[in-house]
Every structure is written in C-alpha cells, then in structure tokens.
Design an enzyme around this catalytic site. Sequence first.
Site, PDB file in Angstrom:
ATOM      1  N   ASP A  51      -4.437 -21.892 -51.354  1.00 19.38           N
ATOM      2  CA  ASP A  51      -5.131 -22.517 -50.223  1.00 19.38           C
ATOM      3  C   ASP A  51      -6.239 -21.637 -49.672  1.00 19.38           C
ATOM      4  O   ASP A  51      -6.620 -21.774 -48.518  1.00 19.38           O
ATOM      5  CB  ASP A  51      -4.139 -22.889 -49.111  1.00 19.38           C
ATOM      6  CG  ASP A  51      -3.281 -21.709 -48.659  1.00 19.38           C
ATOM      7  OD1 ASP A  51      -3.497 -20.589 -49.172  1.00 19.38           O
ATOM      8  OD2 ASP A  51      -2.420 -21.903 -47.793  1.00 19.38           O
ATOM      9  N   ASP A  67      -9.060 -19.772 -45.283  1.00 19.67           N
ATOM     10  CA  ASP A  67      -7.770 -20.421 -45.528  1.00 19.67           C
ATOM     11  C   ASP A  67      -7.933 -21.877 -45.084  1.00 19.67           C
ATOM     12  O   ASP A  67      -8.143 -22.144 -43.904  1.00 19.67           O
ATOM     13  CB  ASP A  67      -6.711 -19.690 -44.691  1.00 19.67           C
ATOM     14  CG  ASP A  67      -5.369 -20.391 -44.666  1.00 19.67           C
ATOM     15  OD1 ASP A  67      -5.284 -21.551 -45.095  1.00 19.67           O
ATOM     16  OD2 ASP A  67      -4.396 -19.776 -44.203  1.00 19.67           O
ATOM     17  N   LYS A  85       1.309 -10.864 -38.059  1.00 18.35           N
ATOM     18  CA  LYS A  85       0.920 -11.530 -36.810  1.00 18.35           C
ATOM     19  C   LYS A  85       1.037 -10.616 -35.573  1.00 18.35           C
ATOM     20  O   LYS A  85       1.876 -10.839 -34.694  1.00 18.35           O
ATOM     21  CB  LYS A  85       1.751 -12.798 -36.621  1.00 18.35           C
ATOM     22  CG  LYS A  85       1.604 -13.764 -37.796  1.00 18.35           C
ATOM     23  CD  LYS A  85       2.135 -15.137 -37.487  1.00 18.35           C
ATOM     24  CE  LYS A  85       1.819 -16.141 -38.564  1.00 18.35           C
ATOM     25  NZ  LYS A  85       2.484 -16.034 -39.820  1.00 18.35           N
TER      26      LYS A  85
HETATM   27  P1  GTP Z   1       1.976 -24.567 -44.116  1.00 17.55           P
HETATM   28  O1  GTP Z   1       3.309 -25.251 -44.203  1.00 17.55           O
HETATM   29  O2  GTP Z   1       0.959 -25.437 -43.453  1.00 17.55           O
HETATM   30  O3  GTP Z   1       2.026 -23.192 -43.518  1.00 17.55           O
HETATM   31  O4  GTP Z   1       1.386 -24.408 -45.599  1.00 17.55           O
HETATM   32  P2  GTP Z   1       2.078 -23.819 -46.946  1.00 17.55           P
HETATM   33  O5  GTP Z   1       3.264 -24.605 -47.300  1.00 17.55           O
HETATM   34  O6  GTP Z   1       1.008 -23.799 -47.978  1.00 17.55           O
HETATM   35  O7  GTP Z   1       2.524 -22.378 -46.560  1.00 17.55           O
HETATM   36  P3  GTP Z   1       1.656 -21.041 -46.555  1.00 17.55           P
HETATM   37  O8  GTP Z   1       0.245 -21.363 -46.166  1.00 17.55           O
HETATM   38  O9  GTP Z   1       2.377 -20.026 -45.776  1.00 17.55           O
HETATM   39  O10 GTP Z   1       1.740 -20.620 -48.091  1.00 17.55           O
HETATM   40  C1  GTP Z   1       0.803 -19.766 -48.717  1.00 17.55           C
HETATM   41  C2  GTP Z   1       0.747 -20.118 -50.189  1.00 17.55           C
HETATM   42  O11 GTP Z   1       2.026 -19.953 -50.802  1.00 17.55           O
HETATM   43  C3  GTP Z   1       0.344 -21.558 -50.430  1.00 17.55           C
HETATM   44  O12 GTP Z   1      -0.537 -21.540 -51.521  1.00 17.55           O
HETATM   45  C4  GTP Z   1       1.649 -22.262 -50.748  1.00 17.55           C
HETATM   46  O13 GTP Z   1       1.451 -23.329 -51.670  1.00 17.55           O
HETATM   47  C5  GTP Z   1       2.476 -21.153 -51.389  1.00 17.55           C
HETATM   48  N1  GTP Z   1       3.925 -21.257 -51.118  1.00 17.55           N
HETATM   49  C6  GTP Z   1       4.551 -21.229 -49.911  1.00 17.55           C
HETATM   50  N2  GTP Z   1       5.883 -21.285 -50.078  1.00 17.55           N
HETATM   51  C7  GTP Z   1       6.095 -21.370 -51.413  1.00 17.55           C
HETATM   52  C8  GTP Z   1       7.291 -21.476 -52.222  1.00 17.55           C
HETATM   53  O14 GTP Z   1       8.420 -21.508 -51.736  1.00 17.55           O
HETATM   54  N3  GTP Z   1       7.122 -21.526 -53.571  1.00 17.55           N
HETATM   55  C9  GTP Z   1       5.874 -21.508 -54.140  1.00 17.55           C
HETATM   56  N4  GTP Z   1       5.789 -21.569 -55.466  1.00 17.55           N
HETATM   57  N5  GTP Z   1       4.748 -21.423 -53.416  1.00 17.55           N
HETATM   58  C10 GTP Z   1       4.861 -21.352 -52.073  1.00 17.55           C
END
Ligand code: GTP
Length: 374
Positions: free
Chosen positions: A106, A217, A157
């Site tokens: 992202d 982001d 944070k």
């Molecule tokens: P929010 O729920 O809006 O915070 O978004 P998100 O689900 O993308 O979480 P976050 O932005 O914290 O995650 C950062 C990156 O890690 C993103 O590219 C997510 O797709 C990925 N990510 C988060 N959790 C996991 C997981 O459990 N497994 C995998 N494979 N990727 C994850």
Amino acid sequence: MKAVLLVGGAGTRLRPLTLTTPKPLLPIANQAFLERQLSWLASHGIDEVILSLGYLPDVFVEHFPGGSYGGIRLRYAVEDHPLGTAGGIRFASEGITERFVVCNGDVLTALDLTAMIEFHDAHGAAATIYLSRVVDPSAFGVVPTRADGEVIGFIEKPPPGAAPTDWINAGTYVLEPSVLDRIPPRLEVSIERETFPRMVETRGALYAYASDTYWLDIGTCETYLEAHADALAGRLGQTPAPGAREVSPGLWTQGDVSIDSTARVEGTCLVGMGAGVGSGCVLADAVLGPRVEIGEGARIERSVLLEGARIGGASVVTDSVVGPDARLGSHVVVTDQTIVGASADLPPHTRISGGRVRPGPTAEAYRPIEVGKG
Ligand code: GTP
C-alpha cells in the site's frame, strides 16, 4: 531477484471500497495500485514476485489470469489465518535462498530500489529498511539511526512532538535469507514490532536507507485522494495513467470518451475509456474510471469515480470516492471524504458528508461501517 509483496491485509481504513476490492487492487488514476508497484519493481530488476495473501485471495488470482505482469512471474502464498507482516514474509519466502526485497502493498514510492540494494550490500547488513521523512511521525514507526545508517531503535507511534527523528519505516526492506530464521513459522508475528526491534541488539545486522523521494501510504480516504491528485499533477509519471492523452489543456482521456461540448474542465482531470459526461457538467481535478456516466449539470470536484459509477443530473461529488458500479440519483450531494461502496444505490436528493455507504443496493446501505482497527 525475487520480491515478496505483503498484500494480505483487510484494508479496514478504506472500507467500504476494500469490502469488495482488496486495497492493492484499487485503482490509482485508473490503474490498479499493484500494477504500478509491479512496474516499479520490474524497473529495478525484480523478475519474480510472491504475493503474500490472506484477504480476498481469489480477486488477485482473477486479476492476473496469466500468472504474470509485464515480465514479472507471480506466485501466490495464501495464509489460512492472518500471520502478520513477519509471519506472512516467512510463509511466502519458503525456498528463497538469496537476498530478496519485501514491500508493503500500500505504499506508492519512487524510491531508487537499485541504490538501496547497493547500500545493503556495501554495509553487509542482514536487513535494510527504507526510511522516509514525514512532517508528523506520530502515526508511524520512527527509526533513529547512527550516522552510518545503523538502526539503533524502533519507536511505534510516538506521541506528537516526542519523536527523536522524523524518519519513519517506509515499508520496503532488503532481507538476507538469514532473517527468516529469526521468525517462528506459522505464528502471527509483526516485523516492525517484533523482528526488527530484536535485531537492533545484534551489532551490524540492521541498517536503514534514508531517502526523501516521493512516498505515500495510500491506505486512508485522504491519502487515496491525495495519490490521485499526485497522479494528475504528474508526480507519479509523465502521464496520469498509461495510455492517457492530453486532448485539451488539463483534460486527459483514455481511448474513446464522450464529453458534451458544454461540459467544463477545471484544473486537471482524467476520463477513462468509454466514460460519458453530460451537458453543463463541471469536472474539477476529477478522475473518472472506465464507463462512468455523469448526468446533466453534475459537478465532480477533487473526487474519484470508479469503473461503471453513474451520477445523476445536478448531483455534486466533492472530495469523495464513489465505488465501482455505484449509482447516485439526481440532486445527490456527497462531500468531505465520503466513500460510497460498490453497486450502492443512493436515491435522489440524498446528502452525505464524511460518510461510508455499504456496497450493494440494500436497505443496510446506511448502517455505520467500522473503519480502522482501533
Ligand atoms: P488497515 O486495516 O486499514 O490498517 O490496512 P491493512 O490491512 O493493509 O494493514 P496495514 O496497513 O497495517 O498493513 C501493511 C501491509 O501489510 C499491507 O500491505 C497489508 O496488506 C499487509 N498485511 C497486514 N497484515 C497482514 C497479514 O496478516 N498477512 C499478510 N500477508 N499481509 C498483511
């Protein structure tokens, strides 16, 4: 060289768009974010990408029917329960025996990945983290370093004003396979909260590559709109989208579009293939996806309408996102970072400010949606 892309998150902050489309497949100026990221990786010599999946995995497989994109071979590693960032990397990296790249799915960036890999090799690090500088680091993981780039700490944070530096973990890493031995298999583990902070204890293991290049982001409504503004301003490339042509000053189109001669364009706009804009409409810094239809006298300002959205006559959409195939009746007013879900159907004269509308034309449309994890 191989890369693992972390694309398994549920993208809760971008709900309801992400209830039907995983965040990495949402378009940025009419091109899936993930396609933009794959093109960037390919330009730095990556030829194989393992998508670390968990949430809506089938949508990814369907998006790339040939299992490849622009010269990059794609493989899929599907988690049966969320493994977190480090657990996901460990699971997706089975069989990797040389240094590799990891990216969050992202982050839009113009980082010189080639230079970062050279920096990693020159320092003999086990892992190198890309750092970006932000004005307010309080929502991020802050990473102080020594003068030579060696990481000395991780502060998640920090309270506003308390961060020791404004350089943050920007979500791209170069890893030696030895890092995988530090991650227990099949468990939910976070690389930024667990693996990296522990590596700081080993001298010379963890370095940071700081770069002030473009970084965003895209994970909130505000930054998703910002990414589009940046695309229109030419900050993501020479054209806002592949194949777009500037047909009159500020108006970019993709393929055949139908724009009434009385419609007005202000600022810079992108109109996708097969879209139609009715008489007396105003488009101001707007992005219209393919097959979008805008009724007579509507005004679309600093907003993004995704593929197949239909906007009724005299409606106004400002600073908002309308999901794919959603329908707004006439005289609807949608403002202030509202997100309308896919195929939602808003009756005439509806007014929504800063709201989230569920996908689908159901009576549930206005039930509040939980946004974000907190
Ligand atoms: P929010 O729920 O809006 O915070 O978004 P998100 O689900 O993308 O979480 P976050 O932005 O914290 O995650 C950062 C990156 O890690 C993103 O590219 C997510 O797709 C990925 N990510 C988060 N959790 C996991 C997981 O459990 N497994 C995998 N494979 N990727 C994850």
